[in-house]
Write a protein that holds these residues in place. Structure first.
Motif, PDB file in Angstrom:
ATOM      1  N   TYR A   5     -54.304 -19.568 -13.298  1.00  0.00           N
ATOM      2  CA  TYR A   5     -55.103 -18.985 -14.368  1.00  0.00           C
ATOM      3  C   TYR A   5     -54.661 -17.544 -14.592  1.00  0.00           C
ATOM      4  CZ  TYR A   5     -58.162 -22.941 -13.370  1.00  0.00           C
ATOM      5  OH  TYR A   5     -58.654 -24.192 -13.187  1.00  0.00           O
ATOM      6  N   PRO A   6     -54.868 -17.021 -15.798  1.00  0.00           N
ATOM      7  CA  PRO A   6     -54.523 -15.613 -16.040  1.00  0.00           C
ATOM      8  C   PRO A   6     -55.622 -14.688 -15.500  1.00  0.00           C
ATOM      9  CG  PRO A   6     -55.323 -16.631 -18.064  1.00  0.00           C
ATOM     10  CD  PRO A   6     -55.282 -17.712 -17.024  1.00  0.00           C
ATOM     11  N   TYR A   7     -55.182 -13.611 -14.869  1.00  0.00           N
ATOM     12  CA  TYR A   7     -56.089 -12.594 -14.344  1.00  0.00           C
ATOM     13  C   TYR A   7     -55.661 -11.228 -14.866  1.00  0.00           C
ATOM     14  CZ  TYR A   7     -57.830 -16.002 -10.979  1.00  0.00           C
ATOM     15  OH  TYR A   7     -58.391 -17.114 -10.407  1.00  0.00           O
ATOM     16  N   SER A   8     -56.632 -10.399 -15.143  1.00  0.00           N
ATOM     17  CA  SER A   8     -56.380  -9.003 -15.493  1.00  0.00           C
ATOM     18  C   SER A   8     -56.600  -8.192 -14.222  1.00  0.00           C
ATOM     19  CB  SER A   8     -57.362  -8.555 -16.580  1.00  0.00           C
ATOM     20  OG  SER A   8     -57.212  -7.180 -16.820  1.00  0.00           O
ATOM     21  N   VAL A   9     -55.603  -7.400 -13.851  1.00  0.00           N
ATOM     22  CA  VAL A   9     -55.681  -6.597 -12.633  1.00  0.00           C
ATOM     23  C   VAL A   9     -55.503  -5.132 -13.015  1.00  0.00           C
ATOM     24  CG1 VAL A   9     -54.732  -6.228 -10.326  1.00  0.00           C
ATOM     25  CG2 VAL A   9     -54.660  -8.516 -11.341  1.00  0.00           C
ATOM     26  N   ILE A  10     -56.476  -4.308 -12.657  1.00  0.00           N
ATOM     27  CA  ILE A  10     -56.415  -2.878 -12.953  1.00  0.00           C
ATOM     28  C   ILE A  10     -56.330  -2.115 -11.637  1.00  0.00           C
ATOM     29  CG2 ILE A  10     -57.539  -0.919 -14.082  1.00  0.00           C
ATOM     30  CD1 ILE A  10     -59.104  -2.988 -15.754  1.00  0.00           C
ATOM     31  N   ALA A  11     -55.246  -1.374 -11.469  1.00  0.00           N
ATOM     32  CA  ALA A  11     -55.055  -0.545 -10.277  1.00  0.00           C
ATOM     33  C   ALA A  11     -55.437   0.894 -10.619  1.00  0.00           C
ATOM     34  CB  ALA A  11     -53.605  -0.621  -9.812  1.00  0.00           C
ATOM     35  N   HIS A  12     -56.242   1.495  -9.757  1.00  0.00           N
ATOM     36  CA  HIS A  12     -56.682   2.882  -9.933  1.00  0.00           C
ATOM     37  C   HIS A  12     -56.116   3.732  -8.812  1.00  0.00           C
ATOM     38  CE1 HIS A  12     -60.023   2.060 -12.843  1.00  0.00           C
ATOM     39  NE2 HIS A  12     -59.878   0.851 -12.326  1.00  0.00           N
ATOM     40  N   TRP A  13     -55.645   4.939  -9.145  1.00  0.00           N
ATOM     41  CA  TRP A  13     -55.150   5.879  -8.152  1.00  0.00           C
ATOM     42  C   TRP A  13     -56.070   7.094  -8.083  1.00  0.00           C
ATOM     43  CZ3 TRP A  13     -51.893   2.681 -10.784  1.00  0.00           C
ATOM     44  CH2 TRP A  13     -50.973   1.952 -10.027  1.00  0.00           C
ATOM     45  N   SER A  32     -54.573 -10.213  -6.811  1.00  0.00           N
ATOM     46  CA  SER A  32     -54.603  -8.883  -6.200  1.00  0.00           C
ATOM     47  C   SER A  32     -53.382  -8.665  -5.309  1.00  0.00           C
ATOM     48  CB  SER A  32     -55.885  -8.719  -5.392  1.00  0.00           C
ATOM     49  OG  SER A  32     -55.921  -7.480  -4.746  1.00  0.00           O
ATOM     50  N   LYS A  33     -53.064  -9.657  -4.492  1.00  0.00           N
ATOM     51  CA  LYS A  33     -51.901  -9.552  -3.590  1.00  0.00           C
ATOM     52  C   LYS A  33     -50.604  -9.395  -4.380  1.00  0.00           C
ATOM     53  CE  LYS A  33     -53.933 -12.296   0.115  1.00  0.00           C
ATOM     54  NZ  LYS A  33     -53.915 -13.600   0.774  1.00  0.00           N
ATOM     55  N   ALA A  34     -50.462 -10.143  -5.471  1.00  0.00           N
ATOM     56  CA  ALA A  34     -49.242 -10.068  -6.281  1.00  0.00           C
ATOM     57  C   ALA A  34     -49.036  -8.660  -6.836  1.00  0.00           C
ATOM     58  CB  ALA A  34     -49.303 -11.074  -7.426  1.00  0.00           C
ATOM     59  N   VAL A  35     -50.098  -8.047  -7.323  1.00  0.00           N
ATOM     60  CA  VAL A  35     -49.988  -6.693  -7.868  1.00  0.00           C
ATOM     61  C   VAL A  35     -49.697  -5.688  -6.757  1.00  0.00           C
ATOM     62  CG1 VAL A  35     -51.287  -4.830  -8.981  1.00  0.00           C
ATOM     63  CG2 VAL A  35     -51.331  -7.134  -9.936  1.00  0.00           C
ATOM     64  N   LYS A  36     -50.346  -5.844  -5.614  1.00  0.00           N
ATOM     65  CA  LYS A  36     -50.093  -4.924  -4.495  1.00  0.00           C
ATOM     66  C   LYS A  36     -48.640  -5.008  -4.028  1.00  0.00           C
ATOM     67  CE  LYS A  36     -54.860  -4.628  -2.949  1.00  0.00           C
ATOM     68  NZ  LYS A  36     -55.843  -4.973  -1.929  1.00  0.00           N
ATOM     69  N   VAL A  37     -48.087  -6.225  -3.988  1.00  0.00           N
ATOM     70  CA  VAL A  37     -46.676  -6.392  -3.611  1.00  0.00           C
ATOM     71  C   VAL A  37     -45.775  -5.728  -4.654  1.00  0.00           C
ATOM     72  CG1 VAL A  37     -44.819  -8.092  -3.367  1.00  0.00           C
ATOM     73  CG2 VAL A  37     -47.001  -8.449  -2.206  1.00  0.00           C
ATOM     74  N   PHE A  38     -46.072  -5.928  -5.941  1.00  0.00           N
ATOM     75  CA  PHE A  38     -45.283  -5.303  -7.008  1.00  0.00           C
ATOM     76  C   PHE A  38     -45.305  -3.781  -6.869  1.00  0.00           C
ATOM     77  CE2 PHE A  38     -45.021  -3.263 -11.157  1.00  0.00           C
ATOM     78  CZ  PHE A  38     -43.791  -3.722 -11.598  1.00  0.00           C
ATOM     79  N   ILE A  39     -46.481  -3.216  -6.644  1.00  0.00           N
ATOM     80  CA  ILE A  39     -46.616  -1.756  -6.503  1.00  0.00           C
ATOM     81  C   ILE A  39     -45.802  -1.260  -5.312  1.00  0.00           C
ATOM     82  CG2 ILE A  39     -48.270   0.071  -5.889  1.00  0.00           C
ATOM     83  CD1 ILE A  39     -50.300  -1.452  -7.707  1.00  0.00           C
ATOM     84  N   LYS A  40     -45.861  -1.986  -4.208  1.00  0.00           N
ATOM     85  CA  LYS A  40     -45.104  -1.599  -3.012  1.00  0.00           C
ATOM     86  C   LYS A  40     -43.594  -1.668  -3.275  1.00  0.00           C
ATOM     87  CE  LYS A  40     -45.000  -2.323   1.926  1.00  0.00           C
ATOM     88  NZ  LYS A  40     -45.606  -3.005   3.063  1.00  0.00           N
ATOM     89  N   GLU A  41     -43.142  -2.721  -3.989  1.00  0.00           N
ATOM     90  CA  GLU A  41     -41.713  -2.863  -4.307  1.00  0.00           C
ATOM     91  C   GLU A  41     -41.223  -1.738  -5.220  1.00  0.00           C
ATOM     92  OE1 GLU A  41     -41.307  -6.818  -5.885  1.00  0.00           O
ATOM     93  OE2 GLU A  41     -41.202  -7.714  -3.888  1.00  0.00           O
ATOM     94  N   GLN A  42     -42.122  -1.217  -6.062  1.00  0.00           N
ATOM     95  CA  GLN A  42     -41.758  -0.108  -6.948  1.00  0.00           C
ATOM     96  C   GLN A  42     -41.775   1.231  -6.213  1.00  0.00           C
ATOM     97  OE1 GLN A  42     -40.680  -0.814 -10.105  1.00  0.00           O
ATOM     98  NE2 GLN A  42     -40.966  -2.878  -9.320  1.00  0.00           N
ATOM     99  N   TRP A  44     -44.381   2.852  -5.342  1.00  0.00           N
ATOM    100  CA  TRP A  44     -45.461   3.679  -5.853  1.00  0.00           C
ATOM    101  C   TRP A  44     -46.461   3.908  -4.733  1.00  0.00           C
ATOM    102  CZ3 TRP A  44     -46.840   0.484 -10.849  1.00  0.00           C
ATOM    103  CH2 TRP A  44     -45.770   0.549 -11.744  1.00  0.00           C
ATOM    104  N   GLU A  45     -47.253   4.958  -4.857  1.00  0.00           N
ATOM    105  CA  GLU A  45     -48.348   5.200  -3.921  1.00  0.00           C
ATOM    106  C   GLU A  45     -49.334   4.032  -4.013  1.00  0.00           C
ATOM    107  OE1 GLU A  45     -52.097   8.293  -3.598  1.00  0.00           O
ATOM    108  OE2 GLU A  45     -50.324   8.905  -4.705  1.00  0.00           O
ATOM    109  N   SER A  46     -49.946   3.679  -2.905  1.00  0.00           N
ATOM    110  CA  SER A  46     -50.936   2.601  -2.925  1.00  0.00           C
ATOM    111  C   SER A  46     -52.147   3.026  -3.745  1.00  0.00           C
ATOM    112  CB  SER A  46     -51.395   2.278  -1.500  1.00  0.00           C
ATOM    113  OG  SER A  46     -50.347   1.716  -0.766  1.00  0.00           O
ATOM    114  N   PRO A  47     -52.677   2.123  -4.567  1.00  0.00           N
ATOM    115  CA  PRO A  47     -53.856   2.463  -5.358  1.00  0.00           C
ATOM    116  C   PRO A  47     -55.086   2.613  -4.466  1.00  0.00           C
ATOM    117  CG  PRO A  47     -53.265   0.162  -5.672  1.00  0.00           C
ATOM    118  CD  PRO A  47     -52.207   0.767  -4.818  1.00  0.00           C
ATOM    119  N   SER A  48     -56.038   3.415  -4.935  1.00  0.00           N
ATOM    120  CA  SER A  48     -57.270   3.596  -4.171  1.00  0.00           C
ATOM    121  C   SER A  48     -58.202   2.402  -4.338  1.00  0.00           C
ATOM    122  CB  SER A  48     -57.974   4.888  -4.586  1.00  0.00           C
ATOM    123  OG  SER A  48     -58.201   4.908  -5.980  1.00  0.00           O
ATOM    124  N   ARG A  49     -58.086   1.700  -5.466  1.00  0.00           N
ATOM    125  CA  ARG A  49     -58.843   0.459  -5.647  1.00  0.00           C
ATOM    126  C   ARG A  49     -58.147  -0.411  -6.680  1.00  0.00           C
ATOM    127  NH1 ARG A  49     -64.223   1.518  -9.310  1.00  0.00           N
ATOM    128  NH2 ARG A  49     -63.082   2.643 -10.886  1.00  0.00           N
TER     129      ARG A  49
END
Length: 65
Positions: A5-13, A32-42, A44-49
């Motif tokens: 299913y499609p999910y909207s994921v918003i990362a906040h720093w 959530s895990k997919a976005v966190k992995v993408f952020i780590k691969e880029q 980028w600093e880990s989001p606060s939420r």
């Protein structure tokens, strides 16, 4: 295989910046895990939420206008 299913994921720093992702996943946790992995691969600093919401047909319908 589970249905995706499609999910909207918003990362906040902490600096108040945000990023919005649309992800196909089998669950909120997987989205959530997919976005966190993408952020780590880029490197980028880990989001606060991270907020995740399943995109319903009503939302997709409204988005087409």
């Amino acid at each position: 295989m589970s249905e995706m299913y499609p999910y909207s994921v918003i990362a906040h720093w902490p600096d108040r910046s945000k990023a919005v992702f649309t992800v196909l996943a089998t669950s909120v946790d997987d989205a959530s895990k997919a976005v966190k992995v993408f952020i780590k691969e880029q490197e980028w600093e880990s989001p606060s939420r991270v907020l995740v919401q399943k995109i319903t047909s009503e939302v997709r319908h409204l988005a087409t206008f």
